[in-house]
Design an enzyme around this catalytic site. Structure first.
Site, PDB file in Angstrom:
ATOM      1  N   GLN A  13     -10.110  -9.044 -55.805  1.00 40.25           N
ATOM      2  CA  GLN A  13      -9.048  -9.713 -56.568  1.00 40.25           C
ATOM      3  C   GLN A  13      -8.003 -10.348 -55.643  1.00 40.25           C
ATOM      4  O   GLN A  13      -6.818 -10.399 -55.957  1.00 40.25           O
ATOM      5  CB  GLN A  13      -8.389  -8.717 -57.529  1.00 40.25           C
ATOM      6  N   SER A  14      -8.449 -10.860 -54.540  1.00 41.54           N
ATOM      7  CA  SER A  14      -7.529 -11.415 -53.549  1.00 41.54           C
ATOM      8  C   SER A  14      -6.727 -12.606 -54.075  1.00 41.54           C
ATOM      9  O   SER A  14      -7.294 -13.630 -54.472  1.00 41.54           O
ATOM     10  CB  SER A  14      -8.319 -11.849 -52.307  1.00 41.54           C
TER      11      SER A  14
END
Length: 323
Positions: free
Chosen positions: A75-76
């Site tokens: 989920q960068s």
């Protein structure tokens, strides 16, 4: 000292971002608390990475690159914003993310897809393995006549950190216009570059203010942040030394990186109710929760304003339970 404006930079964000007093929070804690809204920078759902990418992608363009490789967690925020900025510049983004492929597309993974990024999940033990995979894929593209730029985790390089030196210069002007004296600057620390830029920026434009980074992972930021700040100072041809006590790292990792802390939820909810501001449970929620706890315990000395730098990340709210 070199003028930051003279460095190669691409205008990707809408600046200056808002800087204002959190009235309800200030009343609750009996201390002037201001927020720097870098979540409202005008790209995707906003965030701190855009200031870094303005410098990093300018260098990539100058080097003749047409493809950008970067990495981060599944989920960068950094990866999603890199994809967004690369798309605007007509560059291809290849995201090599650290994690297992599950087939689910939520949160930032939805944004990665919208921006046309090529996404690869690598179930690796360390980021060194990830960087090796990035280099391998870059070599494959090079054989096809393309040139790739490899941006490390979070864009946390000395050049990327310059973006947050510039941020301090920006909100110093805003604070002066509002008649605000700043004692403390607080932000989340996930890879070190933002906090390093805030540290050097404070030493240059806010002497006397203390910078506190709230670590959301177990990396040795006590070493990483000063080293990045020194590297940014070298780029700007200025001194990086500060005064004793002008920098501190605290931590609010909890069960682990990207694992929400249930004790942070009440603070995330309170800011949403009181100010209409969204925090994510990975970075800003953990940092803001820690800031509130420090205010509650009286650990922030002085009577000047406290500035919370909102570094974005709202997409994670749509990918995980707060706990």
């Amino acid at each position: 000292m070199k003028n930051i404006s003279d460095l190669p930079r691409l205008p990707l964000g809408l600046y200056p971002t808002p800087f204002y007093k959190l009235e309800s929070v200030s009343k609750r804690y009996g201390r002037d608390v201001y927020i720097k809204r870098d979540d409202l920078c005008g790209v995707a759902l906003g965030g701190n990475k855009v200031r870094k990418l303005e410098f990093l992608l300018a260098q990539a363009k100058a080097d003749g690159c047409d493809t950008v490789f970067t990495t981060g967690g599944v989920q960068s925020n950094h990866a999603a914003l890199t994809a967004a900025c690369a798309a605007r510049l007509g560059m291809k983004a290849v995201l090599v993310l650290k994690g297992r492929e599950t087939g689910e597309r939520r949160g930032n993974l939805v944004l990665d897809d919208l921006y046309g990024a090529e996404v690869h999940m690598v179930d690796a033990e360390s980021y060194e393995e990830i960087y090796g995979e990035m280099r391998r894929r870059s070599a494959e593209l090079a054989a096809q006549g393309h040139k790739g730029c490899l941006i490390p985790l979070g864009g946390s390089t000395p050049l990327g950190s310059v973006g947050y030196v510039n941020c301090v210069r920006e909100f110093t002007v805003q604070a002066m216009a509002a008649g605000v004296r700043i004692d403390h600057i607080v932000s989340a620390t996930g890879s070190g570059g933002t906090t390093a830029g805030l540290l050097l920026g404070a030493r240059l434009f806010q002497p006397g203010a203390k910078v506190t980074g709230v670590a959301v992972s177990g990396d040795p930021f006590d070493k990483i942040v000063p080293e990045l700040a020194a590297g940014a100072a070298e780029i700007l041809d200025c001194a990086s030394a500060g005064n004793p006590g002008d920098f501190e790292m605290v931590e609010n990792v909890g069960a682990g990186y990207a694992v929400p802390n249930p004790q942070d939820t009440s603070y995330i909810r309170a800011l949403a109710w009181d100010e209409g501001i969204l925090l994510d449970p990975v970075y800003t929620g953990k940092a803001y929760s820690k800031l509130c706890q420090m205010l509650e315990s009286g650990n922030l000395s002085g009577d000047g304003a406290v500035v919370f730098v909102h570094t974005g990340g709202a997409a994670a709210l749509f990918a995980m339970d707060l706990g």
